[in-house]
Design a protein around this motif. Structure first.
Motif, PDB file in Angstrom:
ATOM      1  N   LEU A   1      39.095  38.187  45.944  1.00 26.42           N
ATOM      2  CA  LEU A   1      38.269  38.029  44.746  1.00 26.42           C
ATOM      3  C   LEU A   1      39.095  37.898  43.472  1.00 26.42           C
ATOM      4  CD1 LEU A   1      35.378  40.545  45.524  1.00 26.42           C
ATOM      5  CD2 LEU A   1      35.549  38.110  46.080  1.00 26.42           C
ATOM      6  N   ASN A   2      40.171  38.661  43.343  1.00 29.01           N
ATOM      7  CA  ASN A   2      40.980  38.598  42.115  1.00 29.01           C
ATOM      8  C   ASN A   2      41.766  37.300  41.998  1.00 29.01           C
ATOM      9  OD1 ASN A   2      39.994  41.088  41.499  1.00 29.01           O
ATOM     10  ND2 ASN A   2      41.946  42.173  41.611  1.00 29.01           N
ATOM     11  N   LYS A   3      41.761  36.495  43.048  1.00 27.45           N
ATOM     12  CA  LYS A   3      42.410  35.179  42.994  1.00 27.45           C
ATOM     13  C   LYS A   3      41.460  34.115  42.441  1.00 27.45           C
ATOM     14  CE  LYS A   3      45.485  35.964  46.956  1.00 27.45           C
ATOM     15  NZ  LYS A   3      45.844  35.482  48.328  1.00 27.45           N
ATOM     16  N   GLY A   4      40.244  34.519  42.116  1.00 24.54           N
ATOM     17  CA  GLY A   4      39.263  33.548  41.644  1.00 24.54           C
ATOM     18  C   GLY A   4      38.489  32.902  42.767  1.00 24.54           C
ATOM     19  N   TYR A   5      38.705  33.382  44.002  1.00 27.09           N
ATOM     20  CA  TYR A   5      37.999  32.843  45.154  1.00 27.09           C
ATOM     21  C   TYR A   5      36.633  33.506  45.286  1.00 27.09           C
ATOM     22  CZ  TYR A   5      42.639  31.269  46.864  1.00 27.09           C
ATOM     23  OH  TYR A   5      43.864  30.694  47.003  1.00 27.09           O
ATOM     24  N   VAL A   6      35.791  32.863  46.095  1.00 27.33           N
ATOM     25  CA  VAL A   6      34.564  33.478  46.584  1.00 27.33           C
ATOM     26  C   VAL A   6      34.887  34.040  47.958  1.00 27.33           C
ATOM     27  CG1 VAL A   6      32.262  32.982  47.471  1.00 27.33           C
ATOM     28  CG2 VAL A   6      32.961  32.066  45.255  1.00 27.33           C
TER      29      VAL A   6
ATOM     30  N   LEU B   1      21.704  31.351  52.888  1.00 24.57           N
ATOM     31  CA  LEU B   1      22.899  31.531  52.056  1.00 24.57           C
ATOM     32  C   LEU B   1      22.618  32.685  51.098  1.00 24.57           C
ATOM     33  CD1 LEU B   1      25.616  30.540  50.623  1.00 24.57           C
ATOM     34  CD2 LEU B   1      24.088  29.209  49.125  1.00 24.57           C
ATOM     35  N   THR B   2      23.585  33.591  50.945  1.00 22.91           N
ATOM     36  CA  THR B   2      23.435  34.699  50.007  1.00 22.91           C
ATOM     37  C   THR B   2      24.638  34.744  49.072  1.00 22.91           C
ATOM     38  OG1 THR B   2      22.184  36.027  51.602  1.00 22.91           O
ATOM     39  CG2 THR B   2      23.174  37.198  49.753  1.00 22.91           C
ATOM     40  N   LEU B   3      24.363  34.710  47.760  1.00 18.99           N
ATOM     41  CA  LEU B   3      25.397  34.870  46.738  1.00 18.99           C
ATOM     42  C   LEU B   3      25.214  36.241  46.103  1.00 18.99           C
ATOM     43  CD1 LEU B   3      24.966  31.441  44.861  1.00 18.99           C
ATOM     44  CD2 LEU B   3      26.301  31.893  46.936  1.00 18.99           C
ATOM     45  N   THR B   4      26.267  37.046  46.044  1.00 22.42           N
ATOM     46  CA  THR B   4      26.172  38.365  45.421  1.00 22.42           C
ATOM     47  C   THR B   4      27.247  38.523  44.354  1.00 22.42           C
ATOM     48  OG1 THR B   4      27.690  39.538  46.916  1.00 22.42           O
ATOM     49  CG2 THR B   4      25.400  39.316  47.630  1.00 22.42           C
ATOM     50  N   THR B   5      26.910  39.256  43.304  1.00 17.52           N
ATOM     51  CA  THR B   5      27.868  39.558  42.243  1.00 17.52           C
ATOM     52  C   THR B   5      27.402  40.816  41.520  1.00 17.52           C
ATOM     53  OG1 THR B   5      29.155  38.588  40.441  1.00 17.52           O
ATOM     54  CG2 THR B   5      26.767  38.230  40.375  1.00 17.52           C
ATOM     55  N   CYS B   6      28.236  41.321  40.616  1.00 20.82           N
ATOM     56  CA  CYS B   6      27.909  42.550  39.889  1.00 20.82           C
ATOM     57  C   CYS B   6      26.963  42.272  38.725  1.00 20.82           C
ATOM     58  CB  CYS B   6      29.183  43.200  39.351  1.00 20.82           C
ATOM     59  SG  CYS B   6      30.307  43.758  40.643  1.00 20.82           S
TER      60      CYS B   6
ATOM     61  N   ALA C   1      30.561  36.771  48.147  1.00 24.42           N
ATOM     62  CA  ALA C   1      30.615  37.543  46.900  1.00 24.42           C
ATOM     63  C   ALA C   1      31.633  36.914  45.968  1.00 24.42           C
ATOM     64  CB  ALA C   1      31.005  38.999  47.188  1.00 24.42           C
ATOM     65  N   GLY C   2      31.439  37.121  44.664  1.00 26.51           N
ATOM     66  CA  GLY C   2      32.385  36.609  43.674  1.00 26.51           C
ATOM     67  C   GLY C   2      32.313  37.440  42.404  1.00 26.51           C
ATOM     68  N   HIS C   3      33.418  37.461  41.660  1.00 24.73           N
ATOM     69  CA  HIS C   3      33.443  38.195  40.393  1.00 24.73           C
ATOM     70  C   HIS C   3      32.487  37.555  39.390  1.00 24.73           C
ATOM     71  CE1 HIS C   3      36.366  41.266  40.988  1.00 24.73           C
ATOM     72  NE2 HIS C   3      37.374  40.442  41.246  1.00 24.73           N
ATOM     73  N   ARG C   4      31.858  38.398  38.587  1.00 23.41           N
ATOM     74  CA  ARG C   4      31.025  37.896  37.495  1.00 23.41           C
ATOM     75  C   ARG C   4      31.810  37.886  36.190  1.00 23.41           C
ATOM     76  NH1 ARG C   4      24.864  39.683  35.745  1.00 23.41           N
ATOM     77  NH2 ARG C   4      24.420  37.746  34.618  1.00 23.41           N
ATOM     78  N   ASN C   5      32.793  38.749  36.069  1.00 23.24           N
ATOM     79  CA  ASN C   5      33.635  38.798  34.872  1.00 23.24           C
ATOM     80  C   ASN C   5      35.078  39.036  35.283  1.00 23.24           C
ATOM     81  OD1 ASN C   5      30.891  40.518  33.822  1.00 23.24           O
ATOM     82  ND2 ASN C   5      31.503  38.748  32.615  1.00 23.24           N
TER      83      ASN C   5
ATOM     84  N   HIS D   1      39.118  37.580  36.272  1.00 24.74           N
ATOM     85  CA  HIS D   1      39.697  37.004  37.486  1.00 24.74           C
ATOM     86  C   HIS D   1      38.971  35.726  37.926  1.00 24.74           C
ATOM     87  CE1 HIS D   1      41.020  41.258  37.611  1.00 24.74           C
ATOM     88  NE2 HIS D   1      42.150  40.710  38.041  1.00 24.74           N
ATOM     89  N   GLY D   2      38.759  34.832  36.973  1.00 27.17           N
ATOM     90  CA  GLY D   2      38.136  33.555  37.283  1.00 27.17           C
ATOM     91  C   GLY D   2      36.639  33.547  37.142  1.00 27.17           C
ATOM     92  N   GLU D   3      36.014  34.717  37.250  1.00 27.73           N
ATOM     93  CA  GLU D   3      34.564  34.923  37.126  1.00 27.73           C
ATOM     94  C   GLU D   3      33.728  33.744  37.643  1.00 27.73           C
ATOM     95  OE1 GLU D   3      34.334  34.127  32.275  1.00 27.73           O
ATOM     96  OE2 GLU D   3      34.560  36.173  33.069  1.00 27.73           O
ATOM     97  N   PRO D   4      33.891  33.348  38.926  1.00 35.53           N
ATOM     98  CA  PRO D   4      33.149  32.185  39.434  1.00 35.53           C
ATOM     99  C   PRO D   4      31.635  32.364  39.427  1.00 35.53           C
ATOM    100  CG  PRO D   4      34.211  33.387  41.222  1.00 35.53           C
ATOM    101  CD  PRO D   4      34.761  33.946  39.956  1.00 35.53           C
ATOM    102  N   PHE D   5      31.160  33.606  39.545  1.00 38.26           N
ATOM    103  CA  PHE D   5      29.715  33.833  39.603  1.00 38.26           C
ATOM    104  C   PHE D   5      29.155  34.373  38.290  1.00 38.26           C
ATOM    105  CE2 PHE D   5      29.183  34.320  44.504  1.00 38.26           C
ATOM    106  CZ  PHE D   5      29.396  32.961  44.630  1.00 38.26           C
ATOM    107  N   ARG D   6      29.802  34.100  37.190  1.00 35.67           N
ATOM    108  CA  ARG D   6      29.331  34.654  35.918  1.00 35.67           C
ATOM    109  C   ARG D   6      27.909  34.207  35.575  1.00 35.67           C
ATOM    110  NH1 ARG D   6      32.294  34.969  29.987  1.00 35.67           N
ATOM    111  NH2 ARG D   6      30.607  36.153  29.009  1.00 35.67           N
TER     112      ARG D   6
END
Length: 262
Positions: free
Chosen positions: A141-146, A235-240, A164-168, A170-175
């Protein structure tokens, strides 16, 4: 007229107080600068570094697959328009899967841990990022990947392809996944096929321990009214959520609507 006599002891005490105040001020300024640098590092540098690394990995995967298509390539189903989405696949096997080459529909390779093996694109968000196996922060996740939840389904297969992906930071792909609405498309590309999902439902907030949202038939254990009751191709996308916290989870679900072999 009497002159006030200043004893040396009083002078020394006043001098010590001045030095203490000055030293305290310097420490506060130093701490403030350090905190500012940490904020800049988290909000700017980690994003810049992760996005560049993720983009390089996407380009590397495209070279491995022998195609250089960008985020705008693909069929009409990938345009993000609800009206362009084709008919959902039938259960247990869709016509698209029956017509696919055997190597595309029968062989499901097991990705190595932390290895990027797919590309996820969301046209509405202008997002195109690698998908890696696992949801470890440092390794994925910290690489900006999902990150793909181990044990959940793979792209295009019956069950639930959950990521899952970061919202904020480290690339925040799921912001901005909270902006997705029903009918928006999510495309997942692998070495053998391109799978298109249509966003179907959103769970705005649930517990970080709500494992039901990534089960083969996704259904929240905290909010049972949210989810599904029948097998399908999910398909399921999850983030904080909320932003800049990790207290709760935001969940977006989609259903497979097309598959195009490479």
């Amino acid at each position: 007229m009497r002159q006030r006599i200043m004893h040396h002891g009083v002078r020394r005490r006043r001098e010590r107080r001045r030095r203490a105040v000055w030293t305290g001020g310097e420490l506060l300024v130093t701490v403030g600068v350090v905190l500012l640098l940490l904020v800049v590092h988290q909000l700017w540098w980690t994003n810049r570094e992760a996005r560049q690394g993720a983009q390089r990995r996407v380009e590397a995967l495209e070279r491995e697959w022998g195609q250089g298509g960008g985020a705008d390539s693909g069929t009409a189903a990938d345009s993000g328009s609800p009206s362009a989405a084709p008919r959902p696949p039938e259960s247990p096997e869709s016509p698209a899967e029956r017509d696919a080459p055997a190597t595309a529909r029968d062989t499901v390779p097991t990705p190595d841990p932390s290895q990027a093996y797919a590309v996820l694109s969301i046209p509405r968000l202008h997002l195109r990022v690698p998908v890696a196996e696992g949801v470890g922060k440092r390794s994925v996740l910290n690489k900006g990947y999902v990150g793909h939840y181990p044990g959940t389904g793979q792209p295009g297969r019956a069950g639930n392809f959950a990521v899952a992906g970061h919202r904020n930071t480290h690339g925040e792909p799921f912001r901005y996944v909270n902006r997705l609405v029903a009918g928006d498309t999510v495309r997942v590309e692998t070495s053998s096929a391109v799978y298109t999902y249509a966003v179907d439902r959103t769970l705005r907030q649930t517990s970080a321990r709500d494992s039901g949202v990534i089960r083969p038939i996704p259904r929240s254990t905290v909010h049972p009214a949210h989810g599904y009751t029948a097998p399908g191709y999910y398909l399921t996308l999850t983030t904080c959520t909320p932003e800049y916290t990790s207290r709760y989870r935001l969940v977006v679900w989609g259903k497979l609507v097309s598959m195009r072999p490479r």
